[in-house]
Scaffold this motif. Structure first.
Motif, short mmCIF file in Angstrom:
data_model
loop_
_atom_site.label_atom_id
_atom_site.label_comp_id
_atom_site.label_asym_id
_atom_site.label_seq_id
_atom_site.Cartn_x
_atom_site.Cartn_y
_atom_site.Cartn_z
N ARG A 71 0.89 -1.17 -0.21
CA ARG A 71 -0.01 -0.08 0.09
C ARG A 71 0.87 1.28 -0.02
O ARG A 71 0.58 2.28 -0.73
CB ARG A 71 -1.05 0.02 1.07
N HIS A 88 -9.59 10.31 -7.46
CA HIS A 88 -10.39 9.25 -8.10
C HIS A 88 -11.61 9.70 -8.63
O HIS A 88 -12.20 10.50 -8.02
CB HIS A 88 -10.68 8.06 -7.17
N GLY A 94 -15.41 7.42 -1.28
CA GLY A 94 -14.50 7.30 -2.15
C GLY A 94 -13.18 7.02 -1.39
O GLY A 94 -12.98 7.54 -0.45
N PRO A 95 -12.19 6.34 -2.35
CA PRO A 95 -10.80 6.32 -1.95
C PRO A 95 -10.01 7.59 -1.84
O PRO A 95 -10.43 8.64 -2.51
CB PRO A 95 -10.10 5.39 -2.63
N GLU A 109 -4.70 5.79 -3.08
CA GLU A 109 -5.25 4.79 -2.30
C GLU A 109 -5.81 3.70 -3.63
O GLU A 109 -5.77 4.39 -4.84
CB GLU A 109 -6.51 4.95 -1.50
N CYS A 115 -8.56 1.66 -5.94
CA CYS A 115 -9.88 1.83 -6.55
C CYS A 115 -10.63 1.05 -5.59
O CYS A 115 -10.43 -0.08 -5.10
CB CYS A 115 -10.08 1.76 -7.87
N VAL A 116 -12.09 1.68 -5.39
CA VAL A 116 -12.97 0.89 -4.83
C VAL A 116 -14.24 0.37 -5.84
O VAL A 116 -14.48 1.13 -6.70
CB VAL A 116 -13.50 1.72 -3.41
N SER A 117 -14.60 -0.70 -5.35
CA SER A 117 -15.68 -1.24 -6.51
C SER A 117 -16.64 -0.61 -6.44
O SER A 117 -17.27 -0.15 -5.34
CB SER A 117 -15.94 -2.74 -6.11
N PHE A 152 -17.46 2.23 -7.11
CA PHE A 152 -17.30 3.77 -7.22
C PHE A 152 -16.38 4.50 -7.84
O PHE A 152 -17.07 5.54 -8.89
CB PHE A 152 -16.67 4.17 -5.52
N CYS A 153 -15.33 4.17 -8.36
CA CYS A 153 -14.62 4.42 -9.42
C CYS A 153 -14.93 4.19 -10.75
O CYS A 153 -15.72 3.27 -10.89
CB CYS A 153 -13.06 3.98 -9.28
N ASN A 210 -7.92 -8.73 -8.12
CA ASN A 210 -8.89 -7.88 -7.80
C ASN A 210 -8.80 -6.63 -8.69
O ASN A 210 -10.07 -6.30 -9.34
CB ASN A 210 -8.44 -7.12 -6.30
N LEU A 212 -12.18 -5.66 -11.13
CA LEU A 212 -12.66 -4.52 -11.38
C LEU A 212 -12.75 -4.12 -12.76
O LEU A 212 -13.87 -3.30 -13.21
CB LEU A 212 -11.78 -3.38 -10.54
#
Length: 380
Positions: free
Chosen positions: A162, A173, A187-188, A192, A194-196, A198-199, A268, A272
């Motif tokens: 990270r 993002h 959101g991130p 950071e 990406c978030v499922s 959201f992005c 992951n 995405l």
């Protein structure tokens, strides 16, 4: 003479009877042909109805499977949220003998462990100093070496990944369309992952390109618009860092943990990206009746999880699978495409061109139809 007269009368009577029999025969043959045509039309209608019922049953089974998969994912997400919100368990109460004196350290100090009982609980002499295990390199206070658990090594590897990825990930993002103000606050942050859900697609592609640059230094750069190329690079990273190729016996515990974390993150990222590679589009079927053909079809249906890498030929095959009654008109069918409802239509060629090249999205609408000159020329 009477016999000759009788014979003449009999021949005169047989002449109109022969004409009547031939007319009856023609009528019977005509009725048989009509019955044969009627049975053929009825048989074709029954076959078309059976094909429609089979297509509906297959579509229902597919929708039920997708609904079951969606429920399973929601249950897993809810269970993970509940597990994250659940407070940690309280330490177990240690029963102490009243005849023993209280320990010298304060109960509120960080050094006090109610689950461990050593020489500090006894009044016979000062507490024993912690020893150092020369073999394990880990301190132990009760004479037994303590080895760091495997989860701690994985946590360290995840934290290191990270921190190292911050320089390769987007600083801002970009969210997808249709999110509420409350969802936009979830959101991130800068640097950071990406978030499922959201992005946006371009944001996920940019983050995936940064991850490829970090995990494959020296590799040729990947274009963020080339999603198949990004997925191919992610799969190479996952294969190269697979735990079977990076076992603890081969590369050590720390390197094996890093490879495992990189493989999980590559998988992951691929999931995405794959989320944006499938769209649900509505197809309108507007096919009038041609001469000598079955009933017209003017309906619409939804193609679930249509891959953007599919060609227009494969799109036509999917349409015929949903509407088998259009199989007899396959050579005369045409497909039109609109970027969004209400936008102008554009006729697509039925060839190997992909839907991605036509910039198909969730708002796209397709229409299957028969150009009028085709069947009108056949009628003339």
């Amino acid at each position: 003479q009477p016999n000759r007269r009788d014979g003449g009368d009999q021949g005169a009577d047989e002449a109109p009877r022969v004409g009547t029999d031939s007319a009856d025969l023609r009528r019977v043959v005509s009725e048989a042909d009509d019955m044969q045509r009627s049975s053929a039309v009825l048989r074709s209608k029954l076959e078309a109805q059976q094909q429609r019922e089979q297509a509906r049953a297959a579509r229902r089974r597919r929708e039920e499977l997708e609904a079951a998969e969606l429920r399973r994912r929601e249950e897993e997400a809810r269970a993970s949220r509940e597990a994250a919100a659940r407070p940690p368990p309280a330490p177990q109460f240690v029963r102490r003998n009243r005849n023993e004196p209280l320990p010298e350290e304060d109960f509120c100090s960080p050094e006090y462990h109610p689950m461990r009982r050593d020489a500090s609980w006894s009044s016979d002499g000062p507490p024993r100093e912690p020893e150092i295990d020369a073999h394990a390199g880990v301190t132990s206070e009760d004479g037994h070496p303590r080895v760091a658990p495997e989860d701690d090594v994985a946590d360290v590897a995840r934290e290191e990944l990270r921190n190292n990825l911050k320089a390769f990930l987007p600083k801002v993002h970009v969210p997808r369309e249709g999110l509420t103000p409350a969802q936009l606050r979830l959101g991130p942050g800068p640097g950071e992952l990406c978030v499922s859900r959201f992005c946006s697609a371009m944001c996920v592609a940019s983050a995936a390109v940064g991850f490829v640059q970090y995990a494959s230094p020296g590799a040729p750069p990947v274009d963020p618009a080339n999603v198949p190329g990004i997925i191919k690079a992610l799969r190479k990273i996952a294969i190269r860092n697979h735990p079977d190729r990076n076992s603890v016996a081969k590369v050590g515990e720390n390197q094996a943990a890093k490879a495992k974390v990189i493989t999980a993150q590559a998988t992951n990222m691929e999931s995405l990206l794959d989320e944006f590679e499938h769209v649900n589009v509505r197809v309108y079927v507007d096919v009038p009746t041609g001469p000598g053909e079955g009933p017209s079809s003017a309906t619409s249906f939804v193609l679930n999880r249509l891959h953007l890498g599919a060609s227009t030929e494969q799109l036509m095959d999917l349409v015929l699978e949903e509407r088998p009654e259009l199989g007899s008109r396959k050579d005369r069918l045409a497909i039109s495409f609109a970027a969004a409802p209400g936008r102008p239509e554009m006729r697509l060629p039925i060839d190997a061109s992909t839907l991605r090249s036509w910039e198909v999205s969730l708002a796209s609408v397709f229409r299957v139809w028969v150009p009028a000159p085709d069947w009108m020329a056949f009628e003339s």
